[in-house]
Motif scaffolding. Structure first.
Motif, PDB file in Angstrom:
ATOM      1  N   MET A  61      41.258  47.974  38.853  1.00 56.52           N
ATOM      2  CA  MET A  61      41.563  47.815  37.435  1.00 56.52           C
ATOM      3  C   MET A  61      42.839  46.996  37.228  1.00 56.52           C
ATOM      4  N   LEU A  62      43.853  47.236  38.064  1.00 60.28           N
ATOM      5  CA  LEU A  62      45.086  46.464  37.941  1.00 60.28           C
ATOM      6  C   LEU A  62      44.846  44.986  38.218  1.00 60.28           C
ATOM      7  N   THR A  63      44.007  44.690  39.208  1.00 55.00           N
ATOM      8  CA  THR A  63      43.701  43.295  39.525  1.00 55.00           C
ATOM      9  C   THR A  63      42.966  42.615  38.380  1.00 55.00           C
ATOM     10  N   ILE A  64      41.939  43.283  37.851  1.00 54.87           N
ATOM     11  CA  ILE A  64      41.166  42.706  36.748  1.00 54.87           C
ATOM     12  C   ILE A  64      42.026  42.552  35.505  1.00 54.87           C
ATOM     13  N   LEU A  65      42.825  43.589  35.192  1.00 53.99           N
ATOM     14  CA  LEU A  65      43.680  43.530  34.002  1.00 53.99           C
ATOM     15  C   LEU A  65      44.710  42.418  34.118  1.00 53.99           C
ATOM     16  N   SER A  66      45.330  42.279  35.285  1.00 59.23           N
ATOM     17  CA  SER A  66      46.338  41.244  35.471  1.00 59.23           C
ATOM     18  C   SER A  66      45.741  39.853  35.305  1.00 59.23           C
ATOM     19  N   LEU A  67      44.606  39.604  35.958  1.00 61.18           N
ATOM     20  CA  LEU A  67      43.989  38.281  35.859  1.00 61.18           C
ATOM     21  C   LEU A  67      43.503  37.993  34.443  1.00 61.18           C
ATOM     22  N   ALA A  68      42.977  39.009  33.758  1.00 59.84           N
ATOM     23  CA  ALA A  68      42.463  38.801  32.403  1.00 59.84           C
ATOM     24  C   ALA A  68      43.596  38.533  31.415  1.00 59.84           C
ATOM     25  N   VAL A  69      44.622  39.387  31.428  1.00 60.76           N
ATOM     26  CA  VAL A  69      45.717  39.236  30.471  1.00 60.76           C
ATOM     27  C   VAL A  69      46.487  37.941  30.724  1.00 60.76           C
ATOM     28  N   ASN A  70      46.816  37.682  31.988  1.00 64.10           N
ATOM     29  CA  ASN A  70      47.540  36.458  32.305  1.00 64.10           C
ATOM     30  C   ASN A  70      46.703  35.218  32.049  1.00 64.10           C
ATOM     31  N   ILE A  96      53.684  33.334  34.453  1.00 64.04           N
ATOM     32  CA  ILE A  96      52.294  33.780  34.470  1.00 64.04           C
ATOM     33  C   ILE A  96      51.560  33.207  35.674  1.00 64.04           C
ATOM     34  N   LEU A  97      51.784  31.944  35.968  1.00 65.31           N
ATOM     35  CA  LEU A  97      51.135  31.326  37.122  1.00 65.31           C
ATOM     36  C   LEU A  97      51.544  32.026  38.412  1.00 65.31           C
ATOM     37  N   SER A  98      52.828  32.339  38.547  1.00 60.58           N
ATOM     38  CA  SER A  98      53.299  33.060  39.728  1.00 60.58           C
ATOM     39  C   SER A  98      52.684  34.444  39.808  1.00 60.58           C
ATOM     40  N   ASP A  99      52.574  35.136  38.680  1.00 60.32           N
ATOM     41  CA  ASP A  99      51.979  36.478  38.670  1.00 60.32           C
ATOM     42  C   ASP A  99      50.507  36.445  39.064  1.00 60.32           C
ATOM     43  N   MET A 100      49.782  35.429  38.618  1.00 58.60           N
ATOM     44  CA  MET A 100      48.369  35.330  38.971  1.00 58.60           C
ATOM     45  C   MET A 100      48.193  35.083  40.467  1.00 58.60           C
ATOM     46  N   VAL A 101      49.041  34.225  41.031  1.00 56.64           N
ATOM     47  CA  VAL A 101      48.972  33.986  42.477  1.00 56.64           C
ATOM     48  C   VAL A 101      49.310  35.260  43.237  1.00 56.64           C
ATOM     49  N   GLN A 102      50.315  35.994  42.774  1.00 57.04           N
ATOM     50  CA  GLN A 102      50.688  37.248  43.423  1.00 57.04           C
ATOM     51  C   GLN A 102      49.572  38.281  43.333  1.00 57.04           C
ATOM     52  N   THR A 103      48.900  38.333  42.201  1.00 51.16           N
ATOM     53  CA  THR A 103      47.787  39.275  42.036  1.00 51.16           C
ATOM     54  C   THR A 103      46.641  38.938  42.977  1.00 51.16           C
ATOM     55  N   ILE A 104      46.281  37.661  43.054  1.00 48.15           N
ATOM     56  CA  ILE A 104      45.209  37.241  43.961  1.00 48.15           C
ATOM     57  C   ILE A 104      45.612  37.459  45.411  1.00 48.15           C
ATOM     58  N   ASN A 105      46.880  37.335  45.691  1.00 49.31           N
ATOM     59  CA  ASN A 105      47.378  37.490  47.061  1.00 49.31           C
ATOM     60  C   ASN A 105      47.381  38.947  47.519  1.00 49.31           C
ATOM     61  N   LEU A 106      47.440  39.897  46.582  1.00 48.41           N
ATOM     62  CA  LEU A 106      47.550  41.301  46.948  1.00 48.41           C
ATOM     63  C   LEU A 106      46.324  42.123  46.570  1.00 48.41           C
ATOM     64  N   GLY A 107      45.914  42.032  45.311  1.00 51.50           N
ATOM     65  CA  GLY A 107      44.874  42.913  44.790  1.00 51.50           C
ATOM     66  C   GLY A 107      43.588  42.957  45.596  1.00 51.50           C
ATOM     67  N   PRO A 108      42.914  41.835  45.829  1.00 50.83           N
ATOM     68  CA  PRO A 108      41.651  41.873  46.581  1.00 50.83           C
ATOM     69  C   PRO A 108      41.809  42.397  48.005  1.00 50.83           C
ATOM     70  N   PHE A 109      42.913  42.086  48.666  1.00 54.72           N
ATOM     71  CA  PHE A 109      43.104  42.529  50.056  1.00 54.72           C
ATOM     72  C   PHE A 109      43.339  44.031  50.129  1.00 54.72           C
ATOM     73  N   VAL A 110      44.145  44.565  49.208  1.00 57.88           N
ATOM     74  CA  VAL A 110      44.373  46.008  49.188  1.00 57.88           C
ATOM     75  C   VAL A 110      43.077  46.744  48.888  1.00 57.88           C
ATOM     76  N   THR A 111      42.308  46.251  47.915  1.00 67.65           N
ATOM     77  CA  THR A 111      41.040  46.885  47.576  1.00 67.65           C
ATOM     78  C   THR A 111      40.074  46.837  48.750  1.00 67.65           C
ATOM     79  N   HIS A 112      40.028  45.709  49.462  1.00 67.29           N
ATOM     80  CA  HIS A 112      39.147  45.590  50.627  1.00 67.29           C
ATOM     81  C   HIS A 112      39.536  46.575  51.720  1.00 67.29           C
ATOM     82  N   CYS A 113      40.834  46.714  51.980  1.00 69.53           N
ATOM     83  CA  CYS A 113      41.281  47.675  52.996  1.00 69.53           C
ATOM     84  C   CYS A 113      40.921  49.100  52.605  1.00 69.53           C
ATOM     85  N   LEU A 114      41.057  49.426  51.322  1.00 67.87           N
ATOM     86  CA  LEU A 114      40.706  50.764  50.861  1.00 67.87           C
ATOM     87  C   LEU A 114      39.216  51.024  51.007  1.00 67.87           C
ATOM     88  N   LEU A 115      38.398  50.042  50.689  1.00 70.44           N
ATOM     89  CA  LEU A 115      36.949  50.210  50.811  1.00 70.44           C
ATOM     90  C   LEU A 115      36.520  50.313  52.269  1.00 70.44           C
TER      91      LEU A 115
END
Length: 379
Positions: A61-70, A96-115
């Motif tokens: 949810m944090l990943t989707i919210l960050s990418l959508a809002v930004n 905003i551009l930096s935040d989007m790169v940071q979100t893509i850099n962290l969110g999907p990888f953390v979610t993948h490790c959890l899954l």
């Protein structure tokens, strides 16, 4: 409550028991190859499936919210001719551009490790994540500093504002932010490779944060000291610049109403709001600086010994997950703090989803409201 705690502790020991047994036994080479070290390290961090499922939902949810809002805020600012020239929104787009790169850099990888119920492996992708994350952190710090200085010039030196922040200087400022951040990242990355990497091994975290990478690179001292020192200096400069700018703005706003024997409550609330938000923005940096200081005081050997215990590993895992969540929160709220909270940005987003044909009287009304809004203090 005590019975529940005993059951949970027993479950942790039952699940991590095989991992502990394999660690202290000398198995064959084939057993070592088949041994899932990443899965065992993950169990030490988070042994409860229910917690893992909740965290998967939270990070997703944090990943989707960050990418959508930004994404929507950046799109709205880009399509607005009224806001495209203003320095504060140019800096906001950079943040905003930096935040989007940071979100893509962290969110999907953390979610993948959890899954996958496994920690990250130390490889080229891990190093790329470390480099990208470091660059984004410095871009955020420098951009927030420039945003505070820009607001200070706008409020306290309004007459010379446009002559100081010319379009050329604004482009140089944004370019300097990226060049300086990438240069710092390259220096740290070069110093990091003074050690010998243990590639292909599982790490002890869900992302390749600096301590994890330095551990697998053999603890290169120069890289660790440079990273901690530069991070501390930039965080301190950001704080000092931010508080200097907003204290001066508050003083000017207070002096403006002194002849009328009133208190500028709006200015005080605005200063308190932005100071609280910058504290939330820099909270992960504060925690990281504190952990780096403890690491230096206790020594590497003592810290590694402390992390070897199961109970302490669970506590370290809780701190690791909490830090990841804190890193993911600022990209979600930055557009709300610095952008959507402003009337002009809300109008730009509103026009983005509206039909193209607009009535002239509505445009005149927006122009009048915009002029009234710009006349306010600190907003």
């Amino acid at each position: 409550m005590a019975h529940k705690f005993i059951m949970n502790s027993t479950q942790v020991l039952n699940r991590t028991g095989p991992c502990v047994a394999h660690t202290f036994e000398n198995g064959t080479e084939e057993d070592n190859r088949n041994f899932d070290l990443g899965g065992c390290l993950f169990l030490f961090i988070m042994p409860f499936d229910a917690v893992v499922n909740v965290l998967v939902f939270v990070f997703l949810m944090l990943t989707i919210l960050s990418l959508a809002v930004n994404g929507f805020t950046l799109l709205g600012l880009g399509h607005s001719e009224d806001l495209s020239w203003e320095p504060r929104y140019a800096l906001l787009k950079n943040l905003i551009l930096s935040d989007m790169v940071q979100t893509i850099n962290l969110g999907p990888f953390v979610t993948h490790c959890l899954l996958q119920r496994s920690t990250m492996n130390f490889n080229t992708l891990c190093l790329l994540q470390y480099f990208t994350g470091s660059v984004c952190i410095f871009i955020t710090l420098i951009t927030i500093t420039f945003m505070a200085i820009e607001r200070y010039l706008y409020v306290c030196h309004a007459i010379h504002y446009l002559s100081i922040l010319t379009p050329l200087r604004l482009r140089l400022t944004v370019g300097l932010t990226w060049v300086l951040s990438i240069s710092i990242g390259c220096i740290n990355f070069t110093l990091l490779h003074q050690g010998e990497g243990e590639y292909g091994r599982a790490t002890s975290g869900l992302i390749c944060e600096p301590d994890t990478v330095e551990r697998h690179m053999g603890f290169p001292r120069a890289a660790a000291i440079t990273r901690k020192l530069v991070g501390f200096i930039f965080t301190l400069l950001c704080l000092l610049s931010y508080f200097f700018a907003y204290v001066r703005m508050y003083q000017d706003a207070r002096n403006a109403v002194v002849p009328f024997n009133t208190v500028n409550t709006r200015a005080r609330n605005t200063v308190l709001f932005y100071c609280g938000m910058v504290f939330l923005q820099l909270l992960p940096m504060f925690l990281k600086i504190t952990s780096d200081a403890l690491w230096e005081l206790e020594g590497t050997g003592a810290m590694m010994t402390a992390l070897s215990g199961a109970g302490t590993s669970l506590s370290a895992g809780t701190l690791h997950i909490s830090l990841l969540i804190l890193i993911m929160v600022p990209p979600c709220i930055n557009p709300l703090i610095f952008g959507i909270r402003n009337w002009e940005v809300r109008q730009a987003l509103f026009r983005l989803f509206r039909w193209k044909g607009e009535h002239p009287e509505l445009e005149l009304e927006r122009t009048w409201v915009r002029s009234q809004h710009r006349a306010g203090v600190l907003e």
